[in-house]
Design an enzyme around this catalytic site. Structure first.
Site, PDB file in Angstrom:
ATOM      1  N   ARG A 109       0.578  -1.168  -0.173  1.00  0.00           N
ATOM      2  CA  ARG A 109       0.067   0.016  -0.179  1.00  0.00           C
ATOM      3  C   ARG A 109       0.702   1.229   0.022  1.00  0.00           C
ATOM      4  NH1 ARG A 109      -4.849  -1.812   3.981  1.00  0.00           N
ATOM      5  NH2 ARG A 109      -5.938  -3.377   2.640  1.00  0.00           N
TER       6      ARG A 109
ATOM      7  N   ASP B  85     -15.358   8.534  11.085  1.00  0.00           N
ATOM      8  CA  ASP B  85     -14.401   7.548  10.498  1.00  0.00           C
ATOM      9  C   ASP B  85     -12.790   8.280  10.949  1.00  0.00           C
ATOM     10  OD1 ASP B  85     -14.531   4.907   8.535  1.00  0.00           O
ATOM     11  OD2 ASP B  85     -12.440   6.019   8.417  1.00  0.00           O
TER      12      ASP B  85
END
Length: 268
Positions: free
Chosen positions: A32, A142
């Site tokens: 990633r 979030d």
């Protein structure tokens, strides 16, 4: 390729700041971050982390979180939760709160918005015309600002809304001209309040919650961190309040005061 030393530096930072446990996920972390590092011109992870820890704007830290947290969600995910919410939880709350008409519902891992919008759809349908007399706004948080931007925009592909009931599509979404995309109606958007929040921070709620959806987020945490988070959720719930977790997740029965209703539904 990320070195062991760099990997442990980033993993320790994430663990300390956010409770996220990537201790066994070097391959995932490398996959990633590698392209991102190259694209942004960082020679190695240590240079990046040095810059991140000096960056008072917080932009580099946000980028790190956006790249390393998975935000895989979709409408109707684990729909049995919403059915139970509508058939059992809401009738109980409607009766309990009929004097105040104030429901406090928190979606603690809102990702790109599908889950909190679904909760809002269920609430609108359950209360019907009486909805205007109730405050049922959903708090949706979030850790990632990137996914929150998408959630606030509320635009989804035709494919991603496929599984929604036709009447919900008609009532809560409008097709954007000339493309296979649908926008959440302004009326539904008003029912969800999106905020960035780190679950490791103290909970800022002035009043206790009636329902907490914390689905598919504890997979990131090790045992002690998870235990601490569950305790904080327990403390922030009204007596009789409900907690929903992901259907593949578990709670250690002995370590929390929650009563198990179903494998992924708990009650204080």
């Amino acid at each position: 390729m990320i070195t062991d030393e760099e990997f442990f530096r980033i993993a320790n930072y994430l663990k300390k700041r956010y409770g996220i446990d990537m201790g066994q996920k070097k391959v995932i972390m490398n996959g990633r971050l590698e392209n991102y590092m190259r694209r942004e011109g960082w020679k190695n992870c240590n240079d990046y982390m040095d810059a991140l820890q000096k960056d008072s704007s917080g932009k580099l830290e946000k980028a790190l979180i956006d790249h390393l947290t998975t935000n895989h969600t979709f409408f109707m995910r684990e729909f049995e939760h919403f059915e139970y919410f509508k058939s059992t939880v809401l009738p109980y709350l409607k009766e309990k709160e009929r004097a105040r008409k104030d429901l406090r519902i928190w979606c603690g891992a809102s990702s790109t918005g599908e889950e909190p919008y679904m909760i809002a759809m269920v609430l609108k349908e359950f209360f019907g015309p009486d909805h205007k007399n109730w405050d049922t706004k959903v708090l949706a948080t979030d850790i990632s600002t990137k996914v929150l931007q998408k959630a606030i925009a509320g635009v989804y592909s035709g494919e991603s809304i496929d599984s929604l009931p036709e009447k919900w599509k008609r009532q809560f979404l409008k097709k954007l001209p000339g493309q296979d995309q649908y926008a959440v109606t302004d009326e539904l958007k008003k029912e969800v309040l999106f905020r960035q929040f780190n679950l490791m921070n103290p909970f800022p709620f002035k009043k206790k919650m009636h329902v907490v959806f914390l689905r598919n987020v504890m997979i990131y945490f090790d045992g002690p961190t998870k235990h601490e988070l569950v305790q904080k959720v327990y403390d922030c719930l009204e007596p009789g309040g409900y907690l929903f977790i992901g259907t593949t997740e578990t709670l250690d029965r002995g370590s929390s005061g929650f009563q198990i209703i179903r494998p992924s539904i708990f009650r204080k």
